[in-house]
Enzyme design. Structure first.
Site, PDB file in Angstrom:
ATOM      1  N   HIS A 215       0.796  -1.224   0.000  1.00  0.00           N
ATOM      2  CA  HIS A 215       0.000   0.000   0.000  1.00  0.00           C
ATOM      3  C   HIS A 215       0.833   1.280   0.000  1.00  0.00           C
ATOM      4  O   HIS A 215       0.802   2.097   0.907  1.00  0.00           O
ATOM      5  CB  HIS A 215      -1.108   0.023   1.062  1.00  0.00           C
ATOM      6  CG  HIS A 215      -0.775  -0.613   2.391  1.00  0.00           C
ATOM      7  ND1 HIS A 215       0.104  -0.066   3.271  1.00  0.00           N
ATOM      8  CD2 HIS A 215      -1.241  -1.729   2.979  1.00  0.00           C
ATOM      9  CE1 HIS A 215       0.165  -0.809   4.350  1.00  0.00           C
ATOM     10  NE2 HIS A 215      -0.619  -1.825   4.198  1.00  0.00           N
TER      11      HIS A 215
ATOM     12  N   HIS B 253      -2.234  -9.991  15.359  1.00  0.00           N
ATOM     13  CA  HIS B 253      -2.588  -8.786  14.592  1.00  0.00           C
ATOM     14  C   HIS B 253      -3.566  -9.183  13.495  1.00  0.00           C
ATOM     15  O   HIS B 253      -3.362 -10.182  12.811  1.00  0.00           O
ATOM     16  CB  HIS B 253      -1.293  -8.228  13.994  1.00  0.00           C
ATOM     17  CG  HIS B 253      -1.423  -6.967  13.219  1.00  0.00           C
ATOM     18  ND1 HIS B 253      -2.462  -6.084  13.366  1.00  0.00           N
ATOM     19  CD2 HIS B 253      -0.603  -6.417  12.275  1.00  0.00           C
ATOM     20  CE1 HIS B 253      -2.279  -5.056  12.552  1.00  0.00           C
ATOM     21  NE2 HIS B 253      -1.167  -5.239  11.869  1.00  0.00           N
TER      22      HIS B 253
ATOM     23  N   GLU C  16      -4.409  -7.459  10.703  1.00  0.00           N
ATOM     24  CA  GLU C  16      -4.175  -7.016   9.320  1.00  0.00           C
ATOM     25  C   GLU C  16      -3.976  -8.236   8.417  1.00  0.00           C
ATOM     26  O   GLU C  16      -3.356  -9.226   8.795  1.00  0.00           O
ATOM     27  CB  GLU C  16      -2.978  -6.050   9.223  1.00  0.00           C
ATOM     28  CG  GLU C  16      -2.956  -5.342   7.880  1.00  0.00           C
ATOM     29  CD  GLU C  16      -2.025  -4.129   7.808  1.00  0.00           C
ATOM     30  OE1 GLU C  16      -1.209  -3.903   8.717  1.00  0.00           O
ATOM     31  OE2 GLU C  16      -2.116  -3.402   6.788  1.00  0.00           O
TER      32      GLU C  16
ATOM     33  N   ASP D  55      -2.223  -9.206   5.993  1.00  0.00           N
ATOM     34  CA  ASP D  55      -0.960  -9.870   5.634  1.00  0.00           C
ATOM     35  C   ASP D  55      -0.635 -10.982   6.633  1.00  0.00           C
ATOM     36  O   ASP D  55       0.179 -11.859   6.348  1.00  0.00           O
ATOM     37  CB  ASP D  55       0.199  -8.866   5.507  1.00  0.00           C
ATOM     38  CG  ASP D  55       0.326  -7.902   6.663  1.00  0.00           C
ATOM     39  OD1 ASP D  55      -0.676  -7.629   7.339  1.00  0.00           O
ATOM     40  OD2 ASP D  55       1.448  -7.404   6.890  1.00  0.00           O
TER      41      ASP D  55
ATOM     42  N   HIS E 112       0.908  -2.285  15.267  1.00  0.00           N
ATOM     43  CA  HIS E 112       0.641  -1.246  14.345  1.00  0.00           C
ATOM     44  C   HIS E 112      -0.831  -0.814  14.254  1.00  0.00           C
ATOM     45  O   HIS E 112      -1.141   0.279  13.800  1.00  0.00           O
ATOM     46  CB  HIS E 112       1.173  -1.788  12.994  1.00  0.00           C
ATOM     47  CG  HIS E 112       0.722  -1.267  11.726  1.00  0.00           C
ATOM     48  ND1 HIS E 112       0.315  -2.008  10.648  1.00  0.00           N
ATOM     49  CD2 HIS E 112       0.618   0.015  11.323  1.00  0.00           C
ATOM     50  CE1 HIS E 112       0.018  -1.260   9.641  1.00  0.00           C
ATOM     51  NE2 HIS E 112       0.180  -0.022  10.003  1.00  0.00           N
TER      52      HIS E 112
ATOM     53  N   ASP F   4       4.382  -7.355  13.837  1.00  0.00           N
ATOM     54  CA  ASP F   4       4.952  -6.303  12.978  1.00  0.00           C
ATOM     55  C   ASP F   4       6.229  -5.680  13.564  1.00  0.00           C
ATOM     56  O   ASP F   4       7.132  -5.286  12.817  1.00  0.00           O
ATOM     57  CB  ASP F   4       3.929  -5.171  12.770  1.00  0.00           C
ATOM     58  CG  ASP F   4       2.980  -5.447  11.605  1.00  0.00           C
ATOM     59  OD1 ASP F   4       3.267  -6.335  10.790  1.00  0.00           O
ATOM     60  OD2 ASP F   4       1.958  -4.749  11.516  1.00  0.00           O
TER      61      ASP F   4
ATOM     62  N   TYR G  93      11.181   0.126   7.301  1.00  0.00           N
ATOM     63  CA  TYR G  93       9.910  -0.399   7.811  1.00  0.00           C
ATOM     64  C   TYR G  93       9.397   0.491   8.949  1.00  0.00           C
ATOM     65  O   TYR G  93       8.225   0.857   8.998  1.00  0.00           O
ATOM     66  CB  TYR G  93      10.153  -1.834   8.301  1.00  0.00           C
ATOM     67  CG  TYR G  93       8.919  -2.554   8.731  1.00  0.00           C
ATOM     68  CD1 TYR G  93       8.191  -3.320   7.830  1.00  0.00           C
ATOM     69  CD2 TYR G  93       8.469  -2.470  10.039  1.00  0.00           C
ATOM     70  CE1 TYR G  93       7.053  -3.988   8.228  1.00  0.00           C
ATOM     71  CE2 TYR G  93       7.329  -3.119  10.449  1.00  0.00           C
ATOM     72  CZ  TYR G  93       6.630  -3.881   9.544  1.00  0.00           C
ATOM     73  OH  TYR G  93       5.488  -4.538   9.932  1.00  0.00           O
TER      74      TYR G  93
ATOM     75  N   HIS H 275       7.692 -10.279   9.815  1.00  0.00           N
ATOM     76  CA  HIS H 275       8.167  -9.905   8.478  1.00  0.00           C
ATOM     77  C   HIS H 275       9.694  -9.997   8.455  1.00  0.00           C
ATOM     78  O   HIS H 275      10.366  -9.415   9.317  1.00  0.00           O
ATOM     79  CB  HIS H 275       7.806  -8.452   8.126  1.00  0.00           C
ATOM     80  CG  HIS H 275       6.349  -8.200   7.935  1.00  0.00           C
ATOM     81  ND1 HIS H 275       5.633  -8.705   6.873  1.00  0.00           N
ATOM     82  CD2 HIS H 275       5.472  -7.452   8.651  1.00  0.00           C
ATOM     83  CE1 HIS H 275       4.376  -8.280   6.962  1.00  0.00           C
ATOM     84  NE2 HIS H 275       4.255  -7.532   8.024  1.00  0.00           N
TER      85      HIS H 275
END
Ligand code: FEO
Length: 388
Positions: free
Chosen positions: A24, A78, A80, A82, A144, A163, A191, A222
């Site tokens: 994004h 989390h 999100e 991903d 996040h 994250d 990041y 990640h």
């Protein structure tokens, strides 16, 4: 690639997104990975998952160790997508697994997937016994999203940080002692600058919450896992979250007929004279997410644009929208640009920066094509400001 054992009975079973180039708006030149971890104990526990399109890859890795239907617990640090996108596919294989997540995580998962899964919300301090090990949860809101949390496994000294401490980096290597450290740190910094920066206050709080934990491995979600340089990444987060800057000035600009570019060079020259580290960054050749990596430790952000249709150039507008959204704190700004008949862009740029908490120390405009004398005077004015 097979699952990778990170400690006895604990495996990385994530997915690697080799071709990801845009997260994004964040340019991910090195791709990314979504790290999920499987703990084999009396209660088989999966920590986080992967993006939806990598669900088959994750399930294949899990299947190389156990039948996925045997998973008892899924920890969702989390919401999100991903990290949670693969859940619908996974839950088809293990429909009775219990999902442990924060209260906001439960709300978020229900609002994303509208599924009748079994949820068990946890709070900071909740402990989950999975056999000979115990997972301790710490809620880390806004690092996040509001739902974020981390899980700590004291028997193995592993922090599953999601994250936090991640990097967008696709690699076959999994650990920080297997991959060039300068690249890992650069990607960790990028990041932080592009994802975590607005939440630096919450990061500071989270770092306090982690103090006292004996951490041997940071198993993030990640990129590369930290095991040799744990103290280095913790120190880097401490520094980034504290908004520490150094004697560094960025000159970010776009130009139509090179007049604003010449002003940019004159502004840079003033900082060079004062011994600042400087970077001249054209918006025609630098991606805004790479510029953010430089913003993180810069004292001055100087932005230059000529007028186009009574406004700043769209490239500058995009950069300022991105920059002010990421909200670095305690920075000084200089606004400059050339103009033909109306220097409206200067007011527009300064307004955006001022209202986002930047201290705009001066605005500089020159008409059409500047003379050498005008540029020297510009350098002198900026130089005087730096000395004052
Ligand atoms: Fe990697 Fe906020 O998701």
């Amino acid at each position: 690639m097979n699952p990778i054992q990170i400690k006895e009975g604990i495996y990385w079973v994530g997915g690697i997104d080799w071709n990801l180039r845009n997260f994004h708006g964040y340019l991910t030149q090195r791709g990314s990975s979504y790290n999920a971890y499987l703990i084999i104990d009396e209660k088989i526990t999966l920590i986080d998952a992967v993006k939806a399109h990598l669900a088959p890859e994750m399930i294949k890795r899990i299947s190389a160790i156990i039948d996925p239907s045997k998973i008892d617990n899924i920890v969702v640090n989390h919401v999100e997508m991903d990290h949670s996108g693969a859940l619908p596919e996974l839950m088809k294989l293990t429909p009775n697994a219990t999902i442990y997540t924060s209260p906001k995580g439960e709300i978020g998962l229900r609002e994303h997937y509208h599924a009748d899964w079994s949820f068990r919300p946890v709070e900071s301090g909740t402990m989950l016994n999975i056999g000979r090990r115990n997972l301790h949860f710490v809620l880390t809101p806004m690092v996040h999203w509001p739902d974020n949390m981390v899980a700590y496994l004291p028997e193995e000294k592993i922090l599953f940080s999601n994250d936090a401490f991640g990097q967008h980096l696709a690699s076959s290597e999994r650990f920080d002692d297997e991959y060039p450290l300068d690249i890992i740190m650069l990607e960790a910094r990028k990041y932080y600058a592009n994802i975590v920066l607005p939440y630096s206050k919450q990061v500071q709080k989270a770092l306090v919450g982690l103090q006292g934990l004996d951490i041997e491995i940071i198993a993030n979600s990640h990129g590369i896992i930290w095991r040799k340089h744990v103290s280095d990444i913790l120190a880097a987060y401490q520094s980034w979250a504290s908004n520490e800057t150094r004697k560094k000035a960025l000159v970010v600009y776009d130009t139509m007929w090179h007049s604003t570019e010449r002003m940019a060079l004159a502004v840079q020259e003033a900082f060079n004279k004062h011994g600042y580290v400087t970077s001249l960054l054209s918006l025609q050749t630098n991606h805004i997410s790479d510029i953010m990596t430089e913003v993180i430790d810069s004292e001055y952000i100087c932005t230059g644009s000529p007028t186009l249709n009574g406004r700043m150039l769209p490239t500058m507008s995009a950069f300022l929208t991105y920059l002010t959204g990421l909200a670095p704190k305690d920075r000084k700004a200089i606004v400059f640009g050339s103009y033909g008949w109306g220097p409206k862009q200067i007011e527009e740029m300064a307004g955006m920066l001022n209202s986002s908490g930047f201290e705009v120390v001066t605005t500089e405009k020159l008409k059409y094509v500047p003379t050498e004398d005008q540029l020297e005077e510009l350098t002198q004015r900026i130089s005087d400001l730096i000395s004052s």
